[in-house]
Structures are given as structure tokens and as C-alpha cells.
Design a protein around this motif. Sequence first.
Motif, PDB file in Angstrom:
ATOM      1  N   ARG A 190       7.178   4.464 -10.283  1.00  0.00           N
ATOM      2  CA  ARG A 190       6.484   4.238 -11.282  1.00  0.00           C
ATOM      3  C   ARG A 190       6.806   5.381 -12.214  1.00  0.00           C
ATOM      4  NH1 ARG A 190       0.419   4.194  -7.954  1.00  0.00           N
ATOM      5  NH2 ARG A 190       1.847   5.487  -6.879  1.00  0.00           N
ATOM      6  N   ASP A 216      -0.478   9.783  -3.209  1.00  0.00           N
ATOM      7  CA  ASP A 216      -0.620   8.296  -3.548  1.00  0.00           C
ATOM      8  C   ASP A 216      -0.092   7.197  -3.349  1.00  0.00           C
ATOM      9  OD1 ASP A 216      -2.877   6.945  -3.532  1.00  0.00           O
ATOM     10  OD2 ASP A 216      -4.205   7.356  -5.368  1.00  0.00           O
ATOM     11  N   ARG A 218      -1.572   4.339  -2.145  1.00  0.00           N
ATOM     12  CA  ARG A 218      -2.236   2.841  -2.014  1.00  0.00           C
ATOM     13  C   ARG A 218      -1.545   1.745  -2.684  1.00  0.00           C
ATOM     14  NH1 ARG A 218      -7.909   6.794  -3.407  1.00  0.00           N
ATOM     15  NH2 ARG A 218      -6.613   7.371  -4.609  1.00  0.00           N
ATOM     16  N   ASP A 219      -1.701   2.203  -3.976  1.00  0.00           N
ATOM     17  CA  ASP A 219      -0.900   0.529  -4.509  1.00  0.00           C
ATOM     18  C   ASP A 219      -0.017  -0.516  -3.928  1.00  0.00           C
ATOM     19  OD1 ASP A 219       0.843   2.629  -4.794  1.00  0.00           O
ATOM     20  OD2 ASP A 219       1.092   1.599  -7.428  1.00  0.00           O
ATOM     21  N   VAL A 220       1.229   0.794  -3.548  1.00  0.00           N
ATOM     22  CA  VAL A 220       1.644  -0.429  -2.205  1.00  0.00           C
ATOM     23  C   VAL A 220       1.263  -0.377  -0.639  1.00  0.00           C
ATOM     24  CG1 VAL A 220       3.372  -0.211  -3.945  1.00  0.00           C
ATOM     25  CG2 VAL A 220       2.835   1.526  -2.243  1.00  0.00           C
ATOM     26  N   GLU A 221       0.734   0.238  -0.612  1.00  0.00           N
ATOM     27  CA  GLU A 221      -0.168   0.456   0.726  1.00  0.00           C
ATOM     28  C   GLU A 221       0.052  -1.117   1.119  1.00  0.00           C
ATOM     29  OE1 GLU A 221      -3.995   1.531   3.394  1.00  0.00           O
ATOM     30  OE2 GLU A 221      -3.776   2.476   1.539  1.00  0.00           O
ATOM     31  N   GLY A 277      -3.858   7.513   0.313  1.00  0.00           N
ATOM     32  CA  GLY A 277      -2.964   7.188   0.169  1.00  0.00           C
ATOM     33  C   GLY A 277      -1.292   8.598   0.272  1.00  0.00           C
ATOM     34  N   GLN A 307       8.460  -3.172  -5.524  1.00  0.00           N
ATOM     35  CA  GLN A 307       7.184  -3.851  -6.957  1.00  0.00           C
ATOM     36  C   GLN A 307       7.304  -2.157  -7.738  1.00  0.00           C
ATOM     37  OE1 GLN A 307       4.910  -5.780  -5.863  1.00  0.00           O
ATOM     38  NE2 GLN A 307       6.446  -5.759  -3.759  1.00  0.00           N
TER      39      GLN A 307
END
Length: 412
Positions: A41, A322, A324-327, A370, A38
Amino acid sequence: MPVEEHDPFEDRFTDALRHAGHAFETGGLDLAARGEAQGRRSASRRRAATVGGVSAVALAGTLVLPLVHDDGGRQRAVTTGASFPAASPTAQTPVTRDELLSTLKRLLPEGQFSQEEARGTDEDRPPYARVVYDDGKGEAAVTVALDRLPPGGRTAAGVTECPDRTFFTYDTCTGDTLADGSALTVVKGYGYPNRRSDVKVWTATLVTPTGQHITVAERNSATEASGPASRDLPPLSLAQLKTLITAGEWRTVVDAMPPDARRPTTEPEHRGSDSAVSSTLGSLLPEGVQVVSKSGGDPTFGYVVLDDGKGASYVQVNVQDDMRDVEDQLFGADARTLPDGTKVAWHQGPGEKGGAGVVMWTVDTIRTDGFRVAISAFNSGAQGTPATRTAPALTMEQMEAIATSEKWRARG
């Protein structure tokens, strides 16, 4: 959850490789992390979101190794030589791709050139030049890549250290300190770390006190690591390779690079060595296993090589904040949820670094905020060498206990 191969020092070369516009030659990554697909970052996220040791990285058809301490120790010798001008604080007249190619060809011994490509300092990404050179003994790819590092910092020192033999196979790695304080390292390596091809790659890396970063690589092939060797050895002797990389023209090119807001002028603050992943991992190991070797003080990645009397077993851990955005991509229906909300996924499969009979066991965990810890264990002391035992030294249950320990949050 599949986990991508990673070397903790990959960041030092990833940007330069991508900017040069050429593909990675990994020689078989273990398993690509779905979350990484994805996009990464930030530079720290790029380093933290992967686990393992990148097997090899190809820049314009030449190998650039992630560099960490050589377990045999570096050979350092102060040498004398011509003095070079210091880096200018402001960018000079741009150097075009044609000028870069002309410089590279002029600095090489007499021969024939083909497959020429380059990028000048007036383009969006860092400059480089690549040619296929033939001195009458067979074609060979020769590449020079140029960049700028924060002067005198941790990164500048790191890129001139020798590769970790846990991850890489090479014949020699020697280091010199030039008269002006520049650090020069030359590695005689291979297109693949497990030497499954006849392609040899000799790489020289130079970092000046002002942060000029120059890499020259030559190979005994005109193609990538998977291609056939076209001659017995790369064309330049080690003395010729050193002469090429220390040419003052390359420093002038780096000075002509415009300021890049994307590149930090200072390095990020690092936590102390007491926060090293390898140290925390060592403190969580069960009784009865001996640590044969371990990585240094990286706060996000670490490894140990264990021996419980049944053979060597390589174990690696990656810790990242963290995620969490790709959990959802990292933890699917096969994940379990513990009473505190931590998700746990187990995976078992073959290794993919070329070691005969090697298996990879992974336990991946993510907390409710996360915070992620992933641990992988192998039934070999290194992923590119044959299996030394039938199974890793740690069980899946032991690995889960390690990954879910609260000690990871207490680091630093």
C-alpha cells in the motif's frame, strides 16, 4: 504464515527495478507472504511487510544490490576529476530511448551490440538503457539506470554504502568521493549471493549532491543470473566502469526527467536509533546466547547473529503497523488466539537461500489493532551458507515470547 524474504534497504532499489520493466532474480526467496500478494500500500508498507534478506535483485539482467554497511568498512578516497554541471531545477528537452541507447553505445569501447532496449525520459517510468555488448571476447549485458533521489538525505547516503556481508557475497566494495562531492561505489559481486553460478556482476552506483542517481552494471553473461557465463569476467575494467558512470551525459539525462508527483522531494522522518528493531530484539533474548553481530538502526526490520556455544544462528524480526486488511491472508486456521486477542502462527520449514541443511523457524503475531511482529530463526549464521547447527539457537516458545513482548510498542 509464510514470510517473504526481505532486506531492510530493499526500497532503495525496488521502484527503480520495477520501473525499468525487468523481473527480479531472487535466487530463491524463502517464502512469499500471502498478504504481500495483495499489493503493497505504500513504500513504508512495502518495506515493513516482508521479513528477511533479498538474495539478489536483477535489473535488466544485471544485479543491483540492496546496500547497507560493509562489516569491513568502506574505503574512501577523495579523487580529482572533471567538474559536472549541477542539476537543473526544471526539466529539459526529453531524451528519447534511441538517444539513450546511442549514448550508451558511444561511451562503451568499440564492439558489437545486440538485444538493445531502453526507455527515455518522455515515458512514464524512469529511464534506462541495456545492450548486450561483445568486444570479441564474449557477450556481456551492460545496463545503465537513472533516477532522482532527495539530495543529501539518508537515502542518498544509503545507496552508496556497501552490501551487508550477512546477506551478500562479493569480492570487493570500494567507495570514492569525487571532486564535486558525488559518492561513487563499485561492487564486484555475483549473480547469486551463494555463488552457485559462474555469473559475475560488477555494479557502480553514483549519487551526486543534487540527488542524481546513476547505476551501471555489467556481467559476464548476456542473460539473467541463472544463465551461463559467456566469458570469464565482465568486459569493462573497474577504471572503465568508473569512466562510464561518471560521464556527464547521464547527469544531463537525469536533469531531463520530468517532476514525478509519486516521488517524494523530502524524506520521511525516521525514529531515532533507540527504536531500532535489532536493539529491541537484543534486549529480549534469553540468557546464555551471545550476540555476534547485528543490523543498524532501522525501525521496522532488524537481525542479530547469535552464538550459544553450539554454532552461529541468524535471527530476524520485522515490525509493522496496521495489517488488518490482510489479516485473513496472513493468519489461517492454524493460528492460535491468545487471551488478549493476539493471533499467533508457528511455521517450520527448510531455508530457501541455498544454504545446505538450513532450516527456517518463524513465529508470526498480529494484535487486535493489526500491529504485527514476525520473527524467524535459522540454524546458520547466514541463510546462504551451510547449516552450523541442527536447530536455531531460539526455541519456538522463546520466539513467541519475544514477538508478543510489549517492548515492540514502546519503541521510539
